[in-house]
Motif scaffolding. Sequence first.
Motif, PDB file in Angstrom:
ATOM      1  N   VAL A  20      -3.836   6.882  -3.232  1.00  0.00           N
ATOM      2  CA  VAL A  20      -3.590   5.740  -2.351  1.00  0.00           C
ATOM      3  C   VAL A  20      -3.688   4.494  -3.219  1.00  0.00           C
ATOM      4  O   VAL A  20      -4.746   4.196  -3.774  1.00  0.00           O
ATOM      5  N   SER A  31      -7.172  11.861  -2.759  1.00  0.00           N
ATOM      6  CA  SER A  31      -7.480  13.254  -2.407  1.00  0.00           C
ATOM      7  C   SER A  31      -6.878  14.206  -3.425  1.00  0.00           C
ATOM      8  O   SER A  31      -5.776  13.993  -3.925  1.00  0.00           O
ATOM      9  N   ASP A  77     -11.988   6.079  -3.111  1.00  0.00           N
ATOM     10  CA  ASP A  77     -12.553   6.701  -1.912  1.00  0.00           C
ATOM     11  C   ASP A  77     -11.494   7.411  -1.083  1.00  0.00           C
ATOM     12  O   ASP A  77     -11.780   8.374  -0.384  1.00  0.00           O
ATOM     13  N   LYS A  78     -10.269   6.910  -1.152  1.00  0.00           N
ATOM     14  CA  LYS A  78      -9.202   7.477  -0.323  1.00  0.00           C
ATOM     15  C   LYS A  78      -8.385   8.547  -1.051  1.00  0.00           C
ATOM     16  O   LYS A  78      -7.678   9.330  -0.421  1.00  0.00           O
ATOM     17  N   ASP A 121      -7.286   3.638  -4.882  1.00  0.00           N
ATOM     18  CA  ASP A 121      -8.472   3.572  -4.029  1.00  0.00           C
ATOM     19  C   ASP A 121      -9.227   4.886  -4.196  1.00  0.00           C
ATOM     20  O   ASP A 121      -8.828   5.928  -3.646  1.00  0.00           O
ATOM     21  N   VAL A 169      -3.349  12.612   5.148  1.00  0.00           N
ATOM     22  CA  VAL A 169      -3.680  11.428   4.341  1.00  0.00           C
ATOM     23  C   VAL A 169      -3.062  10.179   4.951  1.00  0.00           C
ATOM     24  O   VAL A 169      -3.691   9.119   5.001  1.00  0.00           O
ATOM     25  N   GLN A 203       0.881  -1.171   0.000  1.00  0.00           N
ATOM     26  CA  GLN A 203       0.000   0.000   0.000  1.00  0.00           C
ATOM     27  C   GLN A 203       0.918   1.221   0.000  1.00  0.00           C
ATOM     28  O   GLN A 203       1.691   1.423   0.929  1.00  0.00           O
ATOM     29  N   LYS A 219      -5.043   8.841   7.836  1.00  0.00           N
ATOM     30  CA  LYS A 219      -6.255   8.105   7.437  1.00  0.00           C
ATOM     31  C   LYS A 219      -5.921   6.778   6.749  1.00  0.00           C
ATOM     32  O   LYS A 219      -6.800   5.954   6.524  1.00  0.00           O
ATOM     33  N   ASN A 220      -4.659   6.621   6.346  1.00  0.00           N
ATOM     34  CA  ASN A 220      -4.211   5.392   5.669  1.00  0.00           C
ATOM     35  C   ASN A 220      -2.951   4.894   6.356  1.00  0.00           C
ATOM     36  O   ASN A 220      -1.871   4.844   5.770  1.00  0.00           O
ATOM     37  N   SER A 258      -0.020   2.482   5.134  1.00  0.00           N
ATOM     38  CA  SER A 258       0.815   2.821   3.966  1.00  0.00           C
ATOM     39  C   SER A 258       2.285   2.615   4.328  1.00  0.00           C
ATOM     40  O   SER A 258       2.706   2.889   5.453  1.00  0.00           O
TER      41      SER A 258
END
Length: 395
Positions: free
Chosen positions: A225, A237, A234-235, A232, A312, A210, A315-316, A319
Amino acid sequence: MTNSRIAAVDVGNDAVKANFGKLESSLYIPNVIARDLEDRPVIGIEDLDEKDPLDNLHIRVHSPALKENNAIYRVGNLATKTTNSTELDPGSYKSEEDQTLIMLFASLAMDAVEGKNAQSAKNNVVEANYTLGTGLPLREVKEGKDVGYRSQLLGSVHQVEFLVTPRYQGMKVNIKFDEVKVYPEGFAAYINLVMDNDLNIINRELIDKQILIQDIGGLSTDIAVIRNRNVDDDKASGFNLGVSESLEMIRDEILTKHGVELDSRRDVVDIITRNNDRHHIMVKGSRTNVHDITDRILLELAKKQYRYLRNVWQKNSQSEICYFVGGGSAVLKEYIKSLNNKLDGFNIEFFEDENESIWMMANAYYKLISDYIRKNSKQTGKESKKQEQKATSSK
């Protein structure tokens, strides 16, 4: 599609980078245009053909995709020398700007008149067919703007006429697209990391990781992402913040403080990134340090970019690495590295070869469009074989 030439074109906010054919030719044109007259004055007109066409691009563009059709422009280096030159504005959508199309058509026309197509020109008109791979920022693709952008290009003839341009004056190029693929820029950067020009997998260790890709452009920043070998949605930005606004601030402050007017943002980028005399300008013939201006403004921008990364990544959290790409990354590299060392210590990677970062998108589009053509040829071959078998069995 047999006579269709591959074109992989990245209309970046700073410049157009384009690869053609089997990578036998490429073009780099600053993304600057200026409206002009048909008969522009030239000192030493009799020596015009000895000059470089890329430094003297003067064209008329006709296309149903343009809001201002049939207008005349100086393009690239020539446009930077005028007082009415325009660059893309912060907050604008690349897919909706005439300037994006003008730069795209200009690069294709330059390839067409310099390539084999020009040899078959009739009455100074070159017919050029392309299979195009290009891209848009993630935020525009997420909003579905890639569909309208693609449809503007397909199904129409777009004409570029060379006016007062060395070697090509009086020539016209009719551009048609056999296919147009519009890729999200973040995914394109990922493809460039894991695939070589022959479409073989490289950096295999990245395939199932990831990863984040932060693409800092002139007008916007995208953070993709990558998970399970795909973006992805939805992820992902997108932010309306690139380096252009900061470059304009540097330009303005240099003018206010030193009375020196730089032609364009391109000049500011050169001052910041060149190997010799970096962060210096000439003032009344004296070499002058402008580090105080560039440092303050770029550090402020780097802090904002770093906040995007932090948010970011939060939220991930799984990664493993973030790659910084794009022309803006080359400008901000040292500032972001310094901030990261002092603060979070994320696993981040820049490309030490600034050229690699700047050309990443154009190279990625080349790989993606080549892969599409290869798969399409295989499919066409299978269908032809089936039809032949049917024809044989019916006899």
